[in-house]
Design a protein around this motif. Structure first.
Motif, mmCIF file in Angstrom:
data_model
loop_
_atom_site.group_PDB
_atom_site.id
_atom_site.type_symbol
_atom_site.label_atom_id
_atom_site.label_comp_id
_atom_site.label_asym_id
_atom_site.label_seq_id
_atom_site.Cartn_x
_atom_site.Cartn_y
_atom_site.Cartn_z
ATOM 1 N N ARG A 213 0.816 -1.210 0.000
ATOM 2 C CA ARG A 213 0.000 0.000 0.000
ATOM 3 C C ARG A 213 0.852 1.264 0.000
ATOM 4 N NH1 ARG A 213 -0.683 1.725 5.349
ATOM 5 N NH2 ARG A 213 0.117 0.234 6.870
ATOM 6 N N ARG A 214 2.180 1.100 -0.124
ATOM 7 C CA ARG A 214 3.066 2.266 -0.133
ATOM 8 C C ARG A 214 3.803 2.469 -1.447
ATOM 9 N NH1 ARG A 214 6.014 1.208 5.592
ATOM 10 N NH2 ARG A 214 4.238 1.646 6.934
ATOM 11 N N HIS A 215 3.591 1.585 -2.415
ATOM 12 C CA HIS A 215 4.372 1.666 -3.643
ATOM 13 C C HIS A 215 3.512 1.891 -4.877
ATOM 14 C CE1 HIS A 215 7.349 -0.287 -1.025
ATOM 15 N NE2 HIS A 215 8.213 0.376 -1.763
ATOM 16 N N LEU A 216 3.910 2.872 -5.649
ATOM 17 C CA LEU A 216 3.337 3.110 -6.966
ATOM 18 C C LEU A 216 4.466 2.941 -7.972
ATOM 19 C CD1 LEU A 216 1.452 6.408 -6.069
ATOM 20 C CD2 LEU A 216 0.368 4.208 -6.557
ATOM 21 N N THR A 217 4.124 2.758 -9.242
ATOM 22 C CA THR A 217 5.184 2.713 -10.254
ATOM 23 C C THR A 217 5.464 4.116 -10.795
ATOM 24 O OG1 THR A 217 3.520 2.184 -11.900
ATOM 25 C CG2 THR A 217 4.732 0.335 -10.953
ATOM 26 N N GLU A 218 4.508 5.015 -10.584
ATOM 27 C CA GLU A 218 4.676 6.421 -10.976
ATOM 28 C C GLU A 218 4.284 7.266 -9.778
ATOM 29 O OE1 GLU A 218 3.025 7.557 -14.843
ATOM 30 O OE2 GLU A 218 2.168 9.308 -13.882
ATOM 31 N N PHE A 219 5.203 8.042 -9.270
ATOM 32 C CA PHE A 219 4.883 8.886 -8.121
ATOM 33 C C PHE A 219 5.603 10.215 -8.262
ATOM 34 C CE2 PHE A 219 8.917 8.474 -5.776
ATOM 35 C CZ PHE A 219 9.456 7.349 -6.383
ATOM 36 N N TRP A 220 5.152 11.183 -7.489
ATOM 37 C CA TRP A 220 5.721 12.532 -7.600
ATOM 38 C C TRP A 220 6.646 12.795 -6.426
ATOM 39 C CZ3 TRP A 220 4.395 16.626 -11.193
ATOM 40 C CH2 TRP A 220 3.651 16.154 -12.281
ATOM 41 N N MET A 221 7.764 13.392 -6.763
ATOM 42 C CA MET A 221 8.767 13.615 -5.718
ATOM 43 C C MET A 221 9.278 15.050 -5.818
ATOM 44 S SD MET A 221 11.930 11.160 -4.579
ATOM 45 C CE MET A 221 12.490 10.742 -6.182
ATOM 46 N N VAL A 222 9.461 15.693 -4.672
ATOM 47 C CA VAL A 222 10.132 16.991 -4.644
ATOM 48 C C VAL A 222 11.526 16.735 -4.074
ATOM 49 C CG1 VAL A 222 9.097 17.598 -2.412
ATOM 50 C CG2 VAL A 222 10.093 19.376 -3.837
ATOM 51 N N GLU A 223 12.520 17.260 -4.766
ATOM 52 C CA GLU A 223 13.902 16.966 -4.387
ATOM 53 C C GLU A 223 14.735 18.244 -4.261
ATOM 54 O OE1 GLU A 223 15.432 13.064 -6.139
ATOM 55 O OE2 GLU A 223 14.050 13.760 -7.673
ATOM 56 N N PRO A 224 14.821 18.817 -3.059
ATOM 57 C CA PRO A 224 15.709 19.953 -2.865
ATOM 58 C C PRO A 224 17.165 19.484 -2.827
ATOM 59 C CG PRO A 224 14.602 19.385 -0.815
ATOM 60 C CD PRO A 224 14.044 18.482 -1.860
ATOM 61 N N GLU A 225 18.036 20.342 -3.290
ATOM 62 C CA GLU A 225 19.473 20.030 -3.255
ATOM 63 C C GLU A 225 20.209 21.325 -2.916
ATOM 64 O OE1 GLU A 225 20.481 16.782 -3.909
ATOM 65 O OE2 GLU A 225 22.541 17.280 -3.395
ATOM 66 N N MET A 226 21.098 21.255 -1.932
ATOM 67 C CA MET A 226 21.740 22.458 -1.427
ATOM 68 C C MET A 226 23.258 22.336 -1.487
ATOM 69 S SD MET A 226 18.705 21.709 0.102
ATOM 70 C CE MET A 226 19.111 20.679 1.485
ATOM 71 N N ALA A 227 23.917 23.329 -2.122
ATOM 72 C CA ALA A 227 25.385 23.382 -2.109
ATOM 73 C C ALA A 227 25.838 23.890 -0.740
ATOM 74 C CB ALA A 227 25.878 24.317 -3.207
ATOM 75 N N PHE A 228 27.013 23.494 -0.324
ATOM 76 C CA PHE A 228 27.557 23.876 0.997
ATOM 77 C C PHE A 228 26.560 23.515 2.101
ATOM 78 C CE2 PHE A 228 29.508 26.729 -2.118
ATOM 79 C CZ PHE A 228 30.850 26.450 -1.904
ATOM 80 N N CYS A 229 26.209 22.263 2.160
ATOM 81 C CA CYS A 229 25.210 21.814 3.129
ATOM 82 C C CYS A 229 25.598 20.408 3.583
ATOM 83 C CB CYS A 229 23.843 21.812 2.439
ATOM 84 S SG CYS A 229 22.489 21.219 3.468
ATOM 85 N N ASP A 230 25.652 20.215 4.897
ATOM 86 C CA ASP A 230 26.007 18.885 5.399
ATOM 87 C C ASP A 230 24.750 18.130 5.840
ATOM 88 O OD1 ASP A 230 25.273 19.881 7.863
ATOM 89 O OD2 ASP A 230 27.334 20.103 8.614
ATOM 90 N N LEU A 231 24.962 16.932 6.373
ATOM 91 C CA LEU A 231 23.809 16.094 6.724
ATOM 92 C C LEU A 231 22.895 16.757 7.754
ATOM 93 C CD1 LEU A 231 22.352 13.298 6.581
ATOM 94 C CD2 LEU A 231 23.835 12.574 8.448
ATOM 95 N N GLU A 232 23.514 17.400 8.765
ATOM 96 C CA GLU A 232 22.692 18.024 9.816
ATOM 97 C C GLU A 232 21.810 19.130 9.229
ATOM 98 O OE1 GLU A 232 22.611 16.740 12.924
ATOM 99 O OE2 GLU A 232 24.059 15.288 12.116
ATOM 100 N N GLN A 233 22.422 19.959 8.383
ATOM 101 C CA GLN A 233 21.654 21.060 7.769
ATOM 102 C C GLN A 233 20.588 20.517 6.819
ATOM 103 O OE1 GLN A 233 25.306 22.748 6.342
ATOM 104 N NE2 GLN A 233 25.191 24.500 7.732
ATOM 105 N N ASN A 234 20.912 19.393 6.198
ATOM 106 C CA ASN A 234 19.933 18.731 5.326
ATOM 107 C C ASN A 234 18.701 18.328 6.146
ATOM 108 O OD1 ASN A 234 19.220 17.659 2.760
ATOM 109 N ND2 ASN A 234 19.861 15.610 3.401
ATOM 110 N N MET A 235 18.950 17.784 7.321
ATOM 111 C CA MET A 235 17.830 17.382 8.191
ATOM 112 C C MET A 235 17.046 18.607 8.658
ATOM 113 S SD MET A 235 19.046 14.036 10.343
ATOM 114 C CE MET A 235 20.761 14.278 10.747
ATOM 115 N N ASP A 236 17.766 19.720 8.872
ATOM 116 C CA ASP A 236 17.064 20.963 9.242
ATOM 117 C C ASP A 236 16.047 21.332 8.166
ATOM 118 O OD1 ASP A 236 18.713 21.109 11.441
ATOM 119 O OD2 ASP A 236 20.011 22.699 10.645
ATOM 120 N N TRP A 237 16.485 21.261 6.895
ATOM 121 C CA TRP A 237 15.579 21.616 5.793
ATOM 122 C C TRP A 237 14.401 20.651 5.724
ATOM 123 C CZ3 TRP A 237 15.287 26.165 3.863
ATOM 124 C CH2 TRP A 237 16.420 26.963 3.670
#
Ligand code: 4AD
Ligand code: MG
Length: 429
Positions: A213-237
């Motif tokens: 019940r969690r898988h589709l073959t076509e789904f929509w995703m938003v993917e932010p990507e940040m330069a000069f950003c580490d894992l902790e800051q990624n989690m902040d976002w």
């Protein structure tokens, strides 16, 4: 301009024309009530024998569910009805008398409803879920736009696999083959080097053979990507994004959440900060609950539910055994067996809604990873360039729109959170 049901409180005591579809009809002799829906709301239209022509009054006998009509009349205050108004009917024009509508008020099986998805969308609950989807997407865009991110569209036809080769949709592309994109991440990374902070937003494709019940073959995703950003800051976002979306839905989707009988208190408790635990901590939770779990593997649906049940809020699990994660993940300098990845698991058993992490930014290391994963190096040449021309620490993540909508709307099965779901077994409607 066409007036819609949701706007009628602005037209009290005025004569208006409302167009829509017959949702229901009820009669008490000299008066009958037509419940009209127009997609923006529901309106009780009151037809009184002495106020209308005979042929209009007689429509009570012929109008069928989902017939399309225009109703003319005066808007009256009616505190007992949902929108606070009703309509005193003076005239009704019938556009088309509907054939017998296949979806009645009685219970139907999901397979039948999915086969009639093109009609099922008209029903109250499906309408509510998809309006919430609309607001989740709007809030997502607002959040990144307000924070100075640039929207970058990534291609749907690609030469690369991103998330493993087992779920690729392959197609003929002139004299070679191409894949439908699994994730816009690689293009997100190159775009972040051009713009600093970006987000990719679009449909993604995975040949998921699992029937969950969690898988589709076509789904929509938003993917932010940040330069000069580490894992902790990624989690902040990630946590800021999710908190913003939930708050927005609480503000703009009250009626829809009520229609779906969503426990609103649970959503109101989604405030920053979200808990952050390591993969090892999560395994510890499973062990303490006597779950038979093999260290190093990914969490299954029941494992995720067990972990999320420890918290009221989404929980971020970070630092994963490297072999369980994709080739592009940077390793933890303090423990090279761990990848700097993060999954966010929604509360109440709705599963992983976010996956991401810090990216490998060293040319030599990355080229070896691509080789270790047996990926065709020639298709990654452009991606490797990013590690040659001003490489920087950078991070990002992908949030699955359907899983997020499922959680916020309290919908158990992801197939109801996208207008026309695609699964292994469903390509129509
Ligand atoms: O965890 P995933 O596979 O991560 C990526 O694709 C990264 N490249 C994203 C990035 O870092 N830019 O997928 C991200 C999210 C999951 O957490 C889940 O919400 C959703 O996408 N997702 C699916 N949703 C519906 N059906 C599927 N088959 C999905 N697979 C992933
Ligand atoms: Mg994932």
């Amino acid at each position: 301009m066409k007036i819609r049901i949701s706007e009628l409180t602005n037209y009290l005591d005025e004569n208006v024309k409302i167009s829509g579809w017959v949702y229901n009809i009820r009669s008490i002799g000299k008066i009958w009530f037509l419940i009209l829906r127009d997609g923006s709301g529901y309106l009780q239209c009151v037809t009184v024998k002495n106020d209308v022509d005979d042929e209009v009054f007689k429509l009570e006998e012929t109008l069928t569910q989902e017939s399309s009509v225009s109703v003319f009349g005066k808007v009256r205050k009616e505190p007992r009805s949902v929108g606070g108004v009703e309509l005193s009917v003076s005239k009704i024009i019938v556009h088309q008398l509907s054939n017998e509508y296949p979806i009645s008020k009685k219970d139907h099986g999901t397979d039948f409803l999915m086969t009639n998805r093109h009609l099922w969308l008209r029903s109250k609950k499906q309408n509510a879920i998809l309006k919430i989807r609309h607001q989740v997407i709007k809030a997502t865009r607002d959040f990144y736009d307000n924070n100075g991110f640039i929207l970058v569209d990534s291609p749907i036809l690609t030469a690369n696999s991103v998330e493993g080769t087992s779920t690729l949709f392959e197609l003929d592309y002139f004299d070679r083959s191409a894949y439908l994109t699994q994730s816009g991440q690689l293009y997100g990374e190159s775009s972040a080097m051009a713009f600093g902070n970006i987000y990719v937003f679009g449909p993604t494709f995975r040949a998921e053979k699992s029937k969950t019940r969690r898988h589709l073959t076509e789904f929509w995703m938003v993917e932010p990507e940040m330069a000069f950003c580490d894992l902790e800051q990624n989690m902040d976002w990630a946590e800021k994004h999710v908190e913003y979306v939930v708050k927005h839905c609480l503000e703009h989707c009250r009626n829809e959440l009520e229609t779906l009988e969503r426990d609103i208190k649970k959503l109101e408790s989604i405030t920053l900060p979200f808990p952050r635990i390591t993969y090892d901590d999560a395994v510890e939770i499973l062990k303490n609950n006597n779950v038979d779990f093999k260290y190093g593997s990914d969490f299954g649906a029941t494992d995720e539910t067990m972990i999320s049940n420890q918290y009221q809020k989404p929980v971020m699990v970070h630092r994963w055994p490297a072999e369980s994660k994709a080739f592009y993940m940077k390793r933890d300098p303090k423990n090279l067996n761990l990848a700097l990845g993060v999954d966010m698991i929604a509360p109440e058993g709705y599963g992983e809604i976010v996956g991401g992490g810090q990216r490998e930014d060293n040319f030599e290391v990355l080229i070896n990873r691509i080789k270790e994963h047996n990926l065709p190096i020639e298709h990654f040449k452009w991606y490797l360039d990013l590690r040659k021309f001003g490489s920087v620490p950078h991070s990002g993540f992908g949030l699955g729109i359907e899983r997020t909508v499922a959680w916020i709307s309290g919908t158990k099965h992801i197939r109801e959170t996208i207008p026309y779901p695609r699964t292994m077994y469903r390509l129509e409607p």
